[in-house]
Write an enzyme that holds these catalytic residues in place. Structure first.
Site, short mmCIF file in Angstrom:
data_model
loop_
_atom_site.label_atom_id
_atom_site.label_comp_id
_atom_site.label_asym_id
_atom_site.label_seq_id
_atom_site.Cartn_x
_atom_site.Cartn_y
_atom_site.Cartn_z
N LYS A 196 -23.52 -31.18 -9.49
CA LYS A 196 -24.22 -31.82 -10.74
C LYS A 196 -23.91 -33.41 -9.82
O LYS A 196 -22.96 -33.08 -9.14
CB LYS A 196 -23.63 -31.76 -11.93
CG LYS A 196 -24.03 -30.87 -12.61
CD LYS A 196 -23.54 -30.50 -14.15
CE LYS A 196 -23.90 -29.56 -14.74
NZ LYS A 196 -23.30 -29.82 -16.62
N TYR A 207 -33.40 -26.45 -18.38
CA TYR A 207 -32.29 -26.22 -19.59
C TYR A 207 -32.55 -25.79 -21.34
O TYR A 207 -32.71 -26.58 -22.49
CB TYR A 207 -31.70 -27.89 -19.68
CG TYR A 207 -30.20 -27.61 -19.53
CD1 TYR A 207 -29.52 -26.63 -19.01
CD2 TYR A 207 -29.94 -28.84 -18.15
CE1 TYR A 207 -28.35 -26.68 -18.35
CE2 TYR A 207 -28.85 -28.99 -17.45
CZ TYR A 207 -28.01 -28.06 -17.56
OH TYR A 207 -26.41 -27.45 -16.68
N ASN A 224 -19.26 -32.88 -15.73
CA ASN A 224 -18.54 -31.69 -15.15
C ASN A 224 -18.60 -30.86 -14.53
O ASN A 224 -18.45 -30.08 -14.11
CB ASN A 224 -18.28 -30.20 -17.25
CG ASN A 224 -20.09 -30.20 -16.60
OD1 ASN A 224 -20.87 -30.63 -16.63
ND2 ASN A 224 -19.84 -29.65 -18.10
N HIS A 254 -22.75 -26.80 -12.20
CA HIS A 254 -23.67 -25.16 -13.62
C HIS A 254 -23.26 -24.33 -12.76
O HIS A 254 -23.64 -23.80 -11.51
CB HIS A 254 -25.01 -25.98 -13.55
CG HIS A 254 -25.70 -24.74 -14.13
ND1 HIS A 254 -25.91 -24.62 -15.44
CD2 HIS A 254 -26.71 -23.87 -13.46
CE1 HIS A 254 -26.33 -22.90 -15.81
NE2 HIS A 254 -26.78 -22.66 -14.53
N GLU A 300 -32.84 -18.35 -12.48
CA GLU A 300 -32.53 -19.23 -12.38
C GLU A 300 -32.76 -19.77 -11.20
O GLU A 300 -32.59 -20.68 -10.03
CB GLU A 300 -31.11 -19.75 -12.76
CG GLU A 300 -30.59 -20.29 -14.07
CD GLU A 300 -29.48 -20.73 -14.94
OE1 GLU A 300 -28.99 -20.72 -16.05
OE2 GLU A 300 -28.74 -20.11 -14.13
N1 UDP Z 1 -23.03 -30.32 -22.70
C1 UDP Z 1 -23.01 -31.50 -23.30
N2 UDP Z 1 -22.28 -31.84 -25.59
C2 UDP Z 1 -22.38 -29.82 -25.09
C3 UDP Z 1 -22.22 -29.53 -24.48
C4 UDP Z 1 -22.94 -28.96 -23.19
O1 UDP Z 1 -23.86 -32.86 -22.85
O2 UDP Z 1 -21.82 -30.51 -26.31
C5 UDP Z 1 -23.21 -30.13 -21.37
C6 UDP Z 1 -22.56 -30.19 -20.19
O3 UDP Z 1 -22.96 -30.43 -19.12
C7 UDP Z 1 -22.72 -28.25 -20.51
C8 UDP Z 1 -24.76 -28.15 -20.17
O4 UDP Z 1 -24.80 -29.22 -21.57
O5 UDP Z 1 -22.79 -27.39 -19.04
C9 UDP Z 1 -24.88 -26.82 -20.70
O6 UDP Z 1 -24.37 -26.33 -21.51
P1 UDP Z 1 -23.77 -24.68 -21.90
O7 UDP Z 1 -23.35 -24.33 -23.34
O8 UDP Z 1 -24.70 -23.90 -21.18
O9 UDP Z 1 -22.58 -25.35 -20.85
P2 UDP Z 1 -22.17 -24.21 -19.66
O10 UDP Z 1 -23.04 -23.17 -19.07
O11 UDP Z 1 -22.86 -25.26 -18.48
O12 UDP Z 1 -20.82 -24.59 -19.65
MG MG Z 2 -24.46 -22.51 -20.17
#
Ligand code: UDP
Ligand code: MG
Length: 136
Positions: A12, A52, A115, A118, A129
Site C-alpha cells: 500500500k 473495495y 497497515n 492488502h 482480485e
Molecule cells: N480499515 C480501516 N478501518 C477499519 C477497518 C479497516 O481503515 O476500521 C481499512 C484497513 O486498511 C484494511 C482495509 O480497510 O486493511 C480493508 O479492511 P478489511 O477488514 O478487509 O481488513 P484486511 O482484510 O485488510 O485485514
Molecule cells: Mg479484507
C-alpha cells in the site's frame, strides 16, 4: 492432491512511500512465496471503489478508497501451497497493534488504515482480485 494457490497482495502507499517494497518482497520470498506477477501503479479513486466494493457500506470506505489511490502501490500475484491463508498469517491482524511478532503489519504497519499490505481473504476473492489487476 496439491493445493498450490495464488493470492493477490498489494503493498500500500504508506509502505511504497517509505521505500519498503524490497524488504516486504523479501519477507514473502523468505516465507516460500513465488512472486508470479508484479507491477507498480497508481489507481484512480473510482478503481479503488470497485476494488473495495465489499466495504461500501462501512464508515471507513471513503477514506480507504482515497488512501489506496493516494500514491503508487505494488500489486503482486503470490503463489505457494495454501497461499491465501499463508499470506493472511504473514500479513498479521488488520490493526498493526494487534499483529503478532514476525508479521508484516507488526513490523511496518503504522495504523489500522496505513497497515502497509492488502491480501485476499479467500481463494474465491483471490481469483476476482487477480483478474481485477491482471486480466489482459
Ligand atoms: N480499515 C480501516 N478501518 C477499519 C477497518 C479497516 O481503515 O476500521 C481499512 C484497513 O486498511 C484494511 C482495509 O480497510 O486493511 C480493508 O479492511 P478489511 O477488514 O478487509 O481488513 P484486511 O482484510 O485488510 O485485514
Ligand atoms: Mg479484507
Amino acid at each position: 492432491m496439491s493445493n498450490i494457490e495464488q493470492t493477490l497482495s498489494i503493498i500500500k502507499p504508506d509502505a511504497v512511500e517509505r521505500n519498503l517494497e524490497n524488504e516486504i518482497k523479501e519477507m514473502f520470498k523468505n516465507d516460500g512465496f513465488s512472486i508470479l506477477k508484479e507491477k507498480k501503479i497508481q489507481i484512480e479513486k473510482s478503481e479503488a471503489e470497485n476494488f473495495y466494493k465489499v466495504h461500501e457500506t462501512k464508515p471507513f470506505y471513503n477514506d480507504l478508497c482515497e488512501y489506496l489511490s493516494s500514491g503508487p502501490i505494488v500489486v503482486m500475484v503470490l503463489e505457494k501451497k495454501n497461499a491465501v491463508l499463508g499470506n493472511r498469517e504473514l500479513m498479521g491482524a488488520t490493526d498493526p497493534k494487534n499483529a503478532e511478532d514476525g508479521t508484516i503489519r507488526k513490523k511496518y504497519g503504522i495504523s489500522i488504515d496505513k497497515n502497509s499490505v492488502h491480501g485476499s481473504d479467500s481463494v474465491e476473492n483471490a481469483k476476482i482480485e487477480i483478474d481485477f489487476f491482471f486480466k489482459d
